[in-house]
Scaffold this motif. Structure first.
Motif, mmCIF file in Angstrom:
data_model
loop_
_atom_site.group_PDB
_atom_site.id
_atom_site.type_symbol
_atom_site.label_atom_id
_atom_site.label_comp_id
_atom_site.label_asym_id
_atom_site.label_seq_id
_atom_site.Cartn_x
_atom_site.Cartn_y
_atom_site.Cartn_z
ATOM 1 N N ARG A 306 21.226 1.687 4.921
ATOM 2 C CA ARG A 306 19.832 1.933 4.533
ATOM 3 C C ARG A 306 19.103 0.602 4.493
ATOM 4 O O ARG A 306 19.662 -0.391 3.996
ATOM 5 C CB ARG A 306 19.848 2.578 3.144
ATOM 6 C CG ARG A 306 18.683 3.374 2.774
ATOM 7 C CD ARG A 306 18.980 4.220 1.542
ATOM 8 N NE ARG A 306 19.709 3.518 0.483
ATOM 9 C CZ ARG A 306 19.873 3.989 -0.752
ATOM 10 N NH1 ARG A 306 19.353 5.160 -1.071
ATOM 11 N NH2 ARG A 306 20.540 3.322 -1.653
ATOM 12 N N LYS A 307 17.868 0.597 4.989
ATOM 13 C CA LYS A 307 17.097 -0.656 5.015
ATOM 14 C C LYS A 307 16.945 -1.210 3.584
ATOM 15 O O LYS A 307 16.652 -0.458 2.663
ATOM 16 C CB LYS A 307 15.710 -0.365 5.602
ATOM 17 C CG LYS A 307 14.944 -1.591 5.975
ATOM 18 C CD LYS A 307 13.689 -1.267 6.791
ATOM 19 C CE LYS A 307 12.792 -2.481 6.800
ATOM 20 N NZ LYS A 307 11.621 -2.348 5.957
ATOM 21 N N GLY A 308 17.184 -2.495 3.445
ATOM 22 C CA GLY A 308 16.973 -3.128 2.138
ATOM 23 C C GLY A 308 18.209 -3.104 1.244
ATOM 24 O O GLY A 308 18.227 -3.767 0.213
ATOM 25 N N ASP A 309 19.259 -2.333 1.616
ATOM 26 C CA ASP A 309 20.474 -2.314 0.784
ATOM 27 C C ASP A 309 21.220 -3.640 0.902
ATOM 28 O O ASP A 309 21.138 -4.320 1.928
ATOM 29 C CB ASP A 309 21.411 -1.184 1.234
ATOM 30 C CG ASP A 309 21.228 0.076 0.400
ATOM 31 O OD1 ASP A 309 20.500 0.025 -0.602
ATOM 32 O OD2 ASP A 309 21.820 1.111 0.766
ATOM 33 N N VAL A 310 21.950 -3.970 -0.142
ATOM 34 C CA VAL A 310 22.791 -5.173 -0.099
ATOM 35 C C VAL A 310 24.223 -4.739 -0.423
ATOM 36 O O VAL A 310 24.428 -3.745 -1.114
ATOM 37 C CB VAL A 310 22.311 -6.248 -1.115
ATOM 38 C CG1 VAL A 310 20.942 -6.782 -0.738
ATOM 39 C CG2 VAL A 310 22.302 -5.720 -2.541
ATOM 40 N N PRO A 311 25.238 -5.477 0.095
ATOM 41 C CA PRO A 311 26.615 -5.008 -0.114
ATOM 42 C C PRO A 311 27.093 -5.122 -1.556
ATOM 43 O O PRO A 311 27.910 -4.322 -2.004
ATOM 44 C CB PRO A 311 27.448 -5.917 0.788
ATOM 45 C CG PRO A 311 26.588 -7.098 1.087
ATOM 46 C CD PRO A 311 25.162 -6.640 1.003
ATOM 47 N N PHE A 312 26.552 -6.103 -2.279
ATOM 48 C CA PHE A 312 27.162 -6.427 -3.574
ATOM 49 C C PHE A 312 26.075 -6.825 -4.564
ATOM 50 O O PHE A 312 25.290 -7.740 -4.299
ATOM 51 C CB PHE A 312 28.116 -7.610 -3.342
ATOM 52 C CG PHE A 312 28.941 -8.008 -4.517
ATOM 53 C CD1 PHE A 312 30.147 -7.386 -4.791
ATOM 54 C CD2 PHE A 312 28.525 -9.038 -5.358
ATOM 55 C CE1 PHE A 312 30.936 -7.784 -5.873
ATOM 56 C CE2 PHE A 312 29.302 -9.438 -6.443
ATOM 57 C CZ PHE A 312 30.513 -8.798 -6.699
ATOM 58 N N SER A 313 26.012 -6.120 -5.679
ATOM 59 C CA SER A 313 25.047 -6.499 -6.714
ATOM 60 C C SER A 313 25.714 -6.296 -8.077
ATOM 61 O O SER A 313 25.774 -5.178 -8.602
ATOM 62 C CB SER A 313 23.784 -5.636 -6.586
ATOM 63 O OG SER A 313 22.922 -5.890 -7.669
ATOM 64 N N VAL A 314 26.263 -7.374 -8.597
ATOM 65 C CA VAL A 314 27.001 -7.335 -9.866
ATOM 66 C C VAL A 314 26.532 -8.501 -10.726
ATOM 67 O O VAL A 314 26.326 -9.614 -10.220
ATOM 68 C CB VAL A 314 28.540 -7.402 -9.626
ATOM 69 C CG1 VAL A 314 29.300 -7.367 -10.951
ATOM 70 C CG2 VAL A 314 28.994 -6.261 -8.729
ATOM 71 N N ALA A 315 26.370 -8.233 -12.015
ATOM 72 C CA ALA A 315 25.795 -9.241 -12.917
ATOM 73 C C ALA A 315 26.819 -10.269 -13.361
ATOM 74 O O ALA A 315 27.962 -9.923 -13.682
ATOM 75 C CB ALA A 315 25.254 -8.546 -14.162
ATOM 76 N N ASP A 316 26.369 -11.503 -13.429
ATOM 77 C CA ASP A 316 27.015 -12.458 -14.321
ATOM 78 C C ASP A 316 26.305 -12.213 -15.657
ATOM 79 O O ASP A 316 25.116 -12.514 -15.793
ATOM 80 C CB ASP A 316 26.781 -13.885 -13.817
ATOM 81 C CG ASP A 316 27.353 -14.927 -14.768
ATOM 82 O OD1 ASP A 316 27.360 -14.673 -15.994
ATOM 83 O OD2 ASP A 316 27.773 -15.986 -14.305
ATOM 84 N N ASN A 317 27.000 -11.602 -16.600
ATOM 85 C CA ASN A 317 26.321 -11.215 -17.847
ATOM 86 C C ASN A 317 26.595 -12.196 -18.987
ATOM 87 O O ASN A 317 26.407 -11.867 -20.159
ATOM 88 C CB ASN A 317 26.697 -9.778 -18.259
ATOM 89 C CG ASN A 317 28.171 -9.630 -18.589
ATOM 90 O OD1 ASN A 317 28.921 -10.605 -18.546
ATOM 91 N ND2 ASN A 317 28.589 -8.416 -18.915
ATOM 92 N N SER A 318 27.034 -13.425 -18.621
ATOM 93 C CA SER A 318 27.440 -14.350 -19.686
ATOM 94 C C SER A 318 26.280 -14.733 -20.604
ATOM 95 O O SER A 318 26.475 -14.929 -21.801
ATOM 96 C CB SER A 318 28.134 -15.590 -19.112
ATOM 97 O OG SER A 318 27.385 -16.113 -18.058
ATOM 98 N N LEU A 319 25.054 -14.793 -20.061
ATOM 99 C CA LEU A 319 23.914 -15.152 -20.920
ATOM 100 C C LEU A 319 23.698 -14.049 -21.975
ATOM 101 O O LEU A 319 23.530 -14.344 -23.171
ATOM 102 C CB LEU A 319 22.639 -15.347 -20.085
ATOM 103 C CG LEU A 319 21.410 -15.742 -20.896
ATOM 104 C CD1 LEU A 319 21.568 -17.147 -21.482
ATOM 105 C CD2 LEU A 319 20.129 -15.672 -20.065
ATOM 106 N N ALA A 320 23.736 -12.809 -21.533
ATOM 107 C CA ALA A 320 23.551 -11.690 -22.478
ATOM 108 C C ALA A 320 24.621 -11.735 -23.566
ATOM 109 O O ALA A 320 24.322 -11.590 -24.757
ATOM 110 C CB ALA A 320 23.598 -10.352 -21.744
ATOM 111 N N LEU A 321 25.871 -11.955 -23.152
ATOM 112 C CA LEU A 321 26.959 -11.975 -24.139
ATOM 113 C C LEU A 321 26.760 -13.129 -25.115
ATOM 114 O O LEU A 321 27.065 -13.016 -26.300
ATOM 115 C CB LEU A 321 28.326 -12.127 -23.449
ATOM 116 C CG LEU A 321 28.699 -11.063 -22.413
ATOM 117 C CD1 LEU A 321 30.157 -11.212 -21.988
ATOM 118 C CD2 LEU A 321 28.473 -9.649 -22.939
#
Ligand code: NAD
Length: 350
Positions: A306-321
């Motif tokens: 699909r146009k605009g999709d990316v293979p990988f989108s996962v957070a580095d959530n260290s700031l939130a933690l």
């Protein structure tokens, strides 16, 4: 901090956040145009909190209206001021959220998302309310590789929806920099919320318009669709399908309460914060887990990327933690289990 305004509080994330905040004793005013919802979730909240003492008539007010109606917004802030309990902060969920719809109808996205935010900020400024938690999105990141996304990574959205989120963050930054008052701003960049309250009483109203995967899996399970269309099986991932960071909607809701507490405890500040679990799950993995949890088979058919999709989108959530004193507690099985329970109890939604 006691009285809060929730724009778009009848929606999927807003209603779960209402639950968490009511449970914690906040007094809430919800404004929603119901363009993509109804007020039923707010009525259902009464069933959820039945065992606790909550005065719903006092603690949960619903105002039907559009946030672009600046006079209506003014009247809400004024009323609160008059009864000696001014609005202390705003959780700003209201907006249109479909990537594909935004490509077809960009002007309505700019108008609702950016126009709505501008009228909200104007009125907040007039009434000296400077605390806002904004629903931003991971879709603003440029994500080409397979590395966790950090808050200072490149921002380069690929759809009008994503552009509006990027622009709203910029508007919030310049508002903060204007020092027109003591602004305290948290841009929560959500990854992929799924699931529902474990009671199955509130959840996400699925729509065939949705761009998100989980609603489509549910539509196949409920036989509204005969198979799940998966866009591409040749992505550079283990099984060739896209990887996302799914987060339980209640963990996301709790992050809002933590963000409010962080802002309350600090002097003037602005923070961009990823809200994800830091764990990636591919499309096929999510399908398999859903099948395990539900006992339903989800037939899959592959189509082109699909146009605009990316293979990988996962957070580095260290700031939130680190700064929110928050931890996502529910795993992907729990997300699927709770989402399936909601589906089972409400096959046609609210
Ligand atoms: P939702 O569509 O369920 O809720 C949005 C609510 O805002 C709806 O109740 C809608 O009626 C209301 N609304 C829209 N425009 C309005 C306006 N001008 N005035 C008043 N009310 C208006 O969506 P959601 O999933 O709960 O998302 C909430 C926010 O989080 C949105 O801003 C969305 O862009 C953002 N977000 C969502 C996701 C996701 O996957 N669900 C991911 C990232 C960011």
């Amino acid at each position: 901090m006691n009285r809060l305004l929730l724009t778009g509080g009848c929606g999927y994330i807003g209603s779960h956040t209402c639950y968490v905040l009511l449970d914690a004793g906040y007094e809430l005013i919800v404004i929603d145009s119901n363009i993509n919802s109804t007020d039923i979730p707010l009525l259902k909240l009464r069933d959820l909190n039945y065992s606790k003492y909550i005065n719903f008539d006092k603690n949960l007010k619903f105002i039907s209206g559009d946030i672009r109606n600046i006079d209506l917004l003014r009247s809400i802030f004024l009323e609160s001021q008059k009864d000696g309990n001014p609005i202390d902060g705003v959780l700003h969920f209201a907006g249109l959220k479909s990537v594909s719809e935004s490509i077809l109808n960009p002007i309505s996205y700019w108008e609702a998302n950016v126009g709505g935010t501008i009228s909200l900020l104007k009125v907040m400024n007039e009434f000296n309310c400077g605390t806002i938690v904004f629903s931003s999105s991971a879709s603003i990141y440029y994500s080409a590789g397979l590395k966790l996304l950090k808050e200072n990574d490149l921002i380069k959205p690929t759809s009008p929806y994503g552009y509006t989120k990027e622009v709203i963050e910029k508007i919030l930054m310049s508002t903060f920099e204007s020092r027109s008052q003591n602004w305290k701003i948290a841009n929560l960049r959500y990854f992929n919320p799924i699931g529902a309250h474990p009671s199955g009483i509130i959840g996400e109203n699925f729509s065939t318009k949705s761009d998100n995967l989980f609603p489509h899996i549910c539509m196949v399970a409920s036989r509204e669709k005969s198979y799940l269309e998966v866009y591409g099986n040749d992505w550079p991932t283990n099984d060739g399908t896209c990887i996302r960071d799914y987060i339980h909607v209640l963990d996301l809701a709790e992050a809002h309460m933590s963000a409010l507490k962080m802002l309350n405890d600090s002097s003037s500040k602005i923070e961009n914060i990823n809200i994800g679990t830091g764990n990636g799950t591919s499309v096929l993995e999510l399908v398999t887990i859903f099948e395990e949890v539900s006992g339903y088979q989800i037939p899959v058919k592959f189509s082109d990327r699909r146009k605009g999709d990316v293979p990988f989108s996962v957070a580095d959530n260290s700031l939130a933690l680190d700064i929110l004193e928050w931890l996502p507690k529910r795993n992907i099985y729990q997300m699927c289990k709770d989402g399936f329970k909601w589906l089972n109890k409400n096959p046609k939604g609210y």
